[in-house]
Design a protein around this motif. Structure first.
Motif, PDB file in Angstrom:
ATOM      1  N   THR A   1      55.004  -6.885   0.318  1.00  0.00           N
ATOM      2  CA  THR A   1      55.810  -6.646  -0.885  1.00  0.00           C
ATOM      3  C   THR A   1      57.222  -7.202  -0.728  1.00  0.00           C
ATOM      4  O   THR A   1      57.784  -7.763  -1.677  1.00  0.00           O
ATOM      5  CB  THR A   1      55.870  -5.147  -1.212  1.00  0.00           C
ATOM      6  OG1 THR A   1      56.379  -4.426  -0.091  1.00  0.00           O
ATOM      7  CG2 THR A   1      54.494  -4.623  -1.583  1.00  0.00           C
TER       8      THR A   1
ATOM      9  N   GLU B   1      58.797 -10.110  -3.193  1.00  0.00           N
ATOM     10  CA  GLU B   1      60.062  -9.923  -3.906  1.00  0.00           C
ATOM     11  C   GLU B   1      60.995 -11.109  -3.688  1.00  0.00           C
ATOM     12  O   GLU B   1      61.723 -11.514  -4.605  1.00  0.00           O
ATOM     13  CB  GLU B   1      60.735  -8.636  -3.443  1.00  0.00           C
ATOM     14  CG  GLU B   1      60.022  -7.375  -3.912  1.00  0.00           C
ATOM     15  CD  GLU B   1      60.487  -6.120  -3.198  1.00  0.00           C
ATOM     16  OE1 GLU B   1      59.794  -5.077  -3.316  1.00  0.00           O
ATOM     17  OE2 GLU B   1      61.535  -6.173  -2.520  1.00  0.00           O
TER      18      GLU B   1
ATOM     19  N   GLY C   1      61.560 -13.274  -6.937  1.00  0.00           N
ATOM     20  CA  GLY C   1      62.848 -12.895  -7.512  1.00  0.00           C
ATOM     21  C   GLY C   1      63.987 -13.849  -7.242  1.00  0.00           C
ATOM     22  O   GLY C   1      65.142 -13.546  -7.575  1.00  0.00           O
TER      23      GLY C   1
ATOM     24  N   CYS D   1      55.812  -7.847 -10.749  1.00  0.00           N
ATOM     25  CA  CYS D   1      57.126  -8.245 -10.243  1.00  0.00           C
ATOM     26  C   CYS D   1      57.669  -9.436 -11.030  1.00  0.00           C
ATOM     27  O   CYS D   1      58.870  -9.530 -11.282  1.00  0.00           O
ATOM     28  CB  CYS D   1      57.023  -8.577  -8.756  1.00  0.00           C
ATOM     29  SG  CYS D   1      58.624  -8.672  -7.921  1.00  0.00           S
TER      30      CYS D   1
ATOM     31  N   PRO E   1      60.847  -7.302 -13.732  1.00  0.00           N
ATOM     32  CA  PRO E   1      61.485  -6.874 -12.477  1.00  0.00           C
ATOM     33  C   PRO E   1      62.141  -5.498 -12.540  1.00  0.00           C
ATOM     34  O   PRO E   1      61.938  -4.692 -11.622  1.00  0.00           O
ATOM     35  CB  PRO E   1      62.508  -7.986 -12.213  1.00  0.00           C
ATOM     36  CG  PRO E   1      61.950  -9.184 -12.904  1.00  0.00           C
ATOM     37  CD  PRO E   1      61.277  -8.657 -14.130  1.00  0.00           C
TER      38      PRO E   1
ATOM     39  N   TYR F   1      61.069  -2.601  -9.910  1.00  0.00           N
ATOM     40  CA  TYR F   1      61.968  -2.033  -8.909  1.00  0.00           C
ATOM     41  C   TYR F   1      62.223  -0.546  -9.142  1.00  0.00           C
ATOM     42  O   TYR F   1      62.381   0.211  -8.177  1.00  0.00           O
ATOM     43  CB  TYR F   1      63.286  -2.814  -8.877  1.00  0.00           C
ATOM     44  CG  TYR F   1      63.145  -4.179  -8.266  1.00  0.00           C
ATOM     45  CD1 TYR F   1      62.817  -4.328  -6.923  1.00  0.00           C
ATOM     46  CD2 TYR F   1      63.310  -5.330  -9.020  1.00  0.00           C
ATOM     47  CE1 TYR F   1      62.664  -5.575  -6.343  1.00  0.00           C
ATOM     48  CE2 TYR F   1      63.159  -6.591  -8.462  1.00  0.00           C
ATOM     49  CZ  TYR F   1      62.836  -6.710  -7.124  1.00  0.00           C
ATOM     50  OH  TYR F   1      62.681  -7.950  -6.556  1.00  0.00           O
TER      51      TYR F   1
ATOM     52  N   VAL G   1      65.954  -2.863  -1.935  1.00  0.00           N
ATOM     53  CA  VAL G   1      66.086  -2.980  -3.391  1.00  0.00           C
ATOM     54  C   VAL G   1      67.526  -2.735  -3.830  1.00  0.00           C
ATOM     55  O   VAL G   1      68.080  -3.503  -4.625  1.00  0.00           O
ATOM     56  CB  VAL G   1      65.132  -1.991  -4.098  1.00  0.00           C
ATOM     57  CG1 VAL G   1      65.434  -1.933  -5.589  1.00  0.00           C
ATOM     58  CG2 VAL G   1      63.683  -2.411  -3.865  1.00  0.00           C
TER      59      VAL G   1
END
Length: 325
Positions: free
Chosen positions: A107, A111, A115, A244, A248, A252, A273
């Motif tokens: 994960t 991210e 992201g 994701c 987002p 999160y 995060v």
């Protein structure tokens, strides 16, 4: 009340560095001096501290994170050291730690690749290679035993190499239809090959548009068709990645809530995060958190994290409102 941070290019930060130097050994003072800063300010404080005292502030924080010193919280120092790093340096460290865990933290890796812009991912890979003398892409390929997340990450990494922000409404609609025709529009499991092909060839903004087109054409999210499929671990991995990509703040907010409630095994997720999203979409994450779970993020932090420096650090990040002049 949110803290307003004013960034001025004429500010030298000598006084701040003197305060940090004199307050070393008191985590609460370090939090007040550092946690409210912008990334630009963090960089300049780090540079000024090195000029004044000949030591790297991040190195000092990292050393303190491995010691038991009176007045210093190792966990807080570790979080502050991540906070003070440039984002691409931080992501390189997070990626390395994710790969070195007994059970690879997929994960955290997702991210990063989902992201970040392609230009940022390129900087992450450079920082990773400079620090660890190995290539991030190859380390992902070499993960044993093989895992569905691994396939998706390799595809996403290839996408970042090949594309910038190419977005085509026509192509996105075509991709959405192909996903439907080889997924819920046909018997059997999801076509992993097609999914990986699209992930390899399309940018993250394009994938987001594709999933938006899917919802517009078929009346529901692509994740619903994933849930209805029978693809085992690949299904679970794909659903997480799509969530994701598509939303987002919602993703999160759910990660934070799960960790606050002890429902997740990813112990570093809260720090990761809060640090990585504080200057990107923290306001939106907090709005979604309140709407979904009926409690303010700050309240959830106070209820779930024991009183102390680490909780103060998280609250400082949650309270930030950054205004750059």
């Amino acid at each position: 009340m949110a803290t307003k941070i004013l960034a001025s290019s004429s500010h030298g930060f000598e006084n701040e560095c003197k305060e940090i130097h004199e307050s070393w050994g008191r985590s609460n003072q370090l939090i007040r001096a550092l946690a409210g800063r912008t990334q630009l300010e963090c960089r300049r404080i780090r540079e000024t501290y090195k000029e004044m005292y000949g030591e790297d502030l991040i190195t000092l924080l990292q050393k303190s994170s491995h010691r038991n010193q009176p007045g210093v919280s190792p966990k807080t120092c570790a979080a502050l050291s991540l906070w003070m790093l440039d984002p691409h340096e931080r992501d390189a460290i997070v990626a390395r730690e994710a790969l070195l865990q007994d059970d690879t933290n997929y994960t955290a890796l997702v991210e990063i690749f989902v992201g970040r812009k392609s230009s940022h991912v390129a900087l992450i890979k450079q920082a990773y290679h400079s620090k660890y003398k190995t290539h991030l892409d190859q380390d992902i390929i070499n993960i044993e035993p093989p895992h569905p997340y691994q396939k998706i990450l390799v595809a996403l990494s290839t996408s970042h190499k090949a594309h910038q922000a190419d977005v085509s409404q026509h192509t996105a609609k075509c991709d959405a239809r192909r996903l439907y025709e080889t997924g819920e529009g046909s018997p059997g499991a999801i076509d992993e090959g097609l999914v990986l092909e699209i992930f390899t060839k399309r940018s993250i903004p394009h994938l987001k548009l594709t999933f938006s087109c899917y919802k517009h054409i078929y009346g529901h999210d692509y994740t619903k068709s994933i849930s209805n499929g029978n693809s085992g671990e690949f299904k679970d991995a794909l659903k997480m990645v799509v969530n994701c990509i598509c939303n987002p703040p919602n993703y999160y907010a759910k990660v934070l809530f799960a960790n606050f409630k002890g429902m997740a095994a990813d112990r570093g997720a809260v720090t990761r995060v809060m640090v990585s999203r504080s200057e990107m979409e923290m306001d939106e994450i907090q709005r979604v958190f309140k709407a979904k779970f009926g409690v303010e993020l700050r309240e959830a932090i106070c209820e779930s994290i024991p009183s102390g420096d680490f909780r103060d650090f998280l609250l400082a990040l949650a309270n930030k409102t950054v205004i750059v002049l």
